[in-house]
Design a protein around this motif. Sequence first.
Motif, short mmCIF file in Angstrom:
data_model
loop_
_atom_site.label_atom_id
_atom_site.label_comp_id
_atom_site.label_asym_id
_atom_site.label_seq_id
_atom_site.Cartn_x
_atom_site.Cartn_y
_atom_site.Cartn_z
N TRP A 1 0.83 -1.20 0.00
CA TRP A 1 0.00 0.00 0.00
C TRP A 1 0.86 1.25 0.00
O TRP A 1 0.55 2.23 -0.69
N VAL A 2 1.94 1.26 0.75
CA VAL A 2 2.81 2.43 0.81
C VAL A 2 3.40 2.72 -0.57
O VAL A 2 3.48 3.88 -0.99
N GLU A 3 3.79 1.66 -1.28
CA GLU A 3 4.40 1.84 -2.59
C GLU A 3 3.43 2.47 -3.60
O GLU A 3 3.83 3.31 -4.40
N ILE A 4 2.17 2.09 -3.56
CA ILE A 4 1.23 2.53 -4.60
C ILE A 4 0.42 3.76 -4.21
O ILE A 4 -0.07 4.48 -5.07
N ALA A 5 0.28 4.05 -2.91
CA ALA A 5 -0.52 5.20 -2.48
C ALA A 5 0.16 6.49 -2.90
O ALA A 5 1.38 6.62 -2.80
N GLY A 6 -0.60 7.43 -3.37
CA GLY A 6 -0.04 8.72 -3.73
C GLY A 6 -0.75 9.35 -4.90
O GLY A 6 -1.85 8.94 -5.28
N MET A 7 -0.12 10.33 -5.47
CA MET A 7 -0.72 11.08 -6.57
C MET A 7 0.33 11.30 -7.65
O MET A 7 1.52 11.19 -7.40
N SER A 8 -0.16 11.62 -8.80
CA SER A 8 0.74 12.02 -9.88
C SER A 8 0.22 13.32 -10.47
O SER A 8 -0.95 13.65 -10.35
N ASP A 9 1.11 14.05 -11.07
CA ASP A 9 0.79 15.36 -11.62
C ASP A 9 1.26 15.37 -13.07
O ASP A 9 2.45 15.22 -13.33
N HIS A 10 0.33 15.49 -13.97
CA HIS A 10 0.66 15.49 -15.40
C HIS A 10 0.28 16.83 -16.01
O HIS A 10 -0.77 17.38 -15.70
N ILE A 11 1.11 17.30 -16.87
CA ILE A 11 0.76 18.47 -17.68
C ILE A 11 0.86 18.02 -19.13
O ILE A 11 1.90 17.55 -19.58
N THR A 12 -0.26 18.10 -19.82
CA THR A 12 -0.33 17.65 -21.19
C THR A 12 -1.20 18.61 -21.98
O THR A 12 -1.86 19.47 -21.39
N GLU A 13 -1.18 18.51 -23.28
CA GLU A 13 -2.06 19.35 -24.10
C GLU A 13 -3.15 18.50 -24.70
O GLU A 13 -2.88 17.53 -25.41
N LEU A 14 -4.41 18.85 -24.36
CA LEU A 14 -5.58 18.13 -24.84
C LEU A 14 -6.68 19.12 -25.16
O LEU A 14 -6.80 20.15 -24.50
N PRO A 15 -7.53 18.80 -26.12
CA PRO A 15 -8.74 19.61 -26.33
C PRO A 15 -9.80 19.17 -25.33
O PRO A 15 -9.69 18.09 -24.71
N PRO A 16 -10.86 19.95 -25.12
CA PRO A 16 -11.91 19.58 -24.17
C PRO A 16 -12.48 18.18 -24.40
O PRO A 16 -12.73 17.45 -23.44
N ALA A 17 -12.67 17.80 -25.66
CA ALA A 17 -13.25 16.47 -25.94
C ALA A 17 -12.33 15.35 -25.45
O ALA A 17 -12.82 14.32 -24.96
N ALA A 18 -11.03 15.54 -25.54
CA ALA A 18 -10.10 14.51 -25.08
C ALA A 18 -10.10 14.41 -23.56
O ALA A 18 -10.03 13.31 -23.00
N LEU A 19 -10.19 15.54 -22.86
CA LEU A 19 -10.27 15.50 -21.41
C LEU A 19 -11.58 14.83 -20.98
O LEU A 19 -11.59 14.02 -20.04
N ALA A 20 -12.66 15.11 -21.67
CA ALA A 20 -13.95 14.45 -21.37
C ALA A 20 -13.83 12.94 -21.58
O ALA A 20 -14.32 12.15 -20.76
N GLU A 21 -13.16 12.53 -22.64
CA GLU A 21 -12.96 11.10 -22.89
C GLU A 21 -12.11 10.47 -21.78
O GLU A 21 -12.40 9.37 -21.30
N PHE A 22 -11.06 11.17 -21.37
CA PHE A 22 -10.22 10.68 -20.28
C PHE A 22 -11.04 10.46 -19.01
O PHE A 22 -10.94 9.42 -18.35
N MET A 23 -11.87 11.43 -18.66
CA MET A 23 -12.70 11.32 -17.46
C MET A 23 -13.66 10.13 -17.57
O MET A 23 -13.80 9.35 -16.62
N ALA A 24 -14.31 9.99 -18.70
CA ALA A 24 -15.28 8.89 -18.89
C ALA A 24 -14.58 7.53 -18.85
O ALA A 24 -15.07 6.59 -18.22
N ARG A 25 -13.44 7.43 -19.51
CA ARG A 25 -12.72 6.15 -19.52
C ARG A 25 -12.17 5.81 -18.13
O ARG A 25 -12.12 4.63 -17.75
N THR A 26 -11.79 6.81 -17.37
CA THR A 26 -11.33 6.58 -16.01
C THR A 26 -12.46 5.96 -15.19
O THR A 26 -12.24 5.00 -14.44
N GLU A 27 -13.67 6.49 -15.33
CA GLU A 27 -14.84 5.93 -14.64
C GLU A 27 -15.08 4.48 -15.05
O GLU A 27 -15.33 3.62 -14.21
N GLU A 28 -15.00 4.22 -16.34
CA GLU A 28 -15.21 2.85 -16.85
C GLU A 28 -14.17 1.88 -16.26
O GLU A 28 -14.52 0.78 -15.82
N ILE A 29 -12.92 2.28 -16.29
CA ILE A 29 -11.85 1.42 -15.76
C ILE A 29 -12.06 1.17 -14.27
O ILE A 29 -11.93 0.04 -13.80
N LEU A 30 -12.41 2.20 -13.54
CA LEU A 30 -12.63 2.06 -12.11
C LEU A 30 -13.76 1.07 -11.82
O LEU A 30 -13.62 0.18 -10.97
#
Length: 188
Positions: free
Chosen positions: A128-157
């Motif tokens: 748990w110690v090894e995997i617990a935490g956060m990551s910080d990404h800076i990338t360039e995406l259009p709004p539709a790609a961020l929306a897809e990322f959010m939706a796919r994250t929900e699906e994977i979860l």
Amino acid sequence: MEESYKISDPQVLRAVTHPLRARLLGLLRADGPATASELGRKMGESSGSTSYHLRELFKYGFIEEDPEQRDGRERRWRARHRYTSWNSREMSDTAEGREVVKVMRLWQADALGQIVQEFDESEWSPEWVEIAGMSDHITELPPAALAEFMARTEEILRELEARHAGAPDAEQVRIWVGGFPRMRREEP
């Protein structure tokens, strides 16, 4: 329990921006049904205070009485939904909506800070110690790609949650997903 409570009225969302109400709702979602007295003891609040705020959460549809667990003297409450959602674009049509969404985002950031502060590596296994935490990404995406990322994250979860239901080493995990565009400022 229903999956999501989709809110379109800023007044309804405002009801859960109160810090004590948000914490009460979080406890009912994470720990299950409880009475005002039980929640008051957990939070160091009077049962009168928790009772008042539980009635407000009930009034706006966030919680309900638990018919399966009746207490002779006191109501047992349970969350009606796993999480609360809203459409920020729709809410931003009014000044009140913009304000309440800002308050919710700030409350979420404060809650995340509290969770990080409370995490004590000495209380958890090395896995748990090894995997617990956060990551910080800076990338360039259009709004539709961020929306897809959010939706796919929900699906994977949801897929992972179903696949690992009942796993002996499973724990409640708080997962935060967010994405905000970054304003590029011209240097003077």
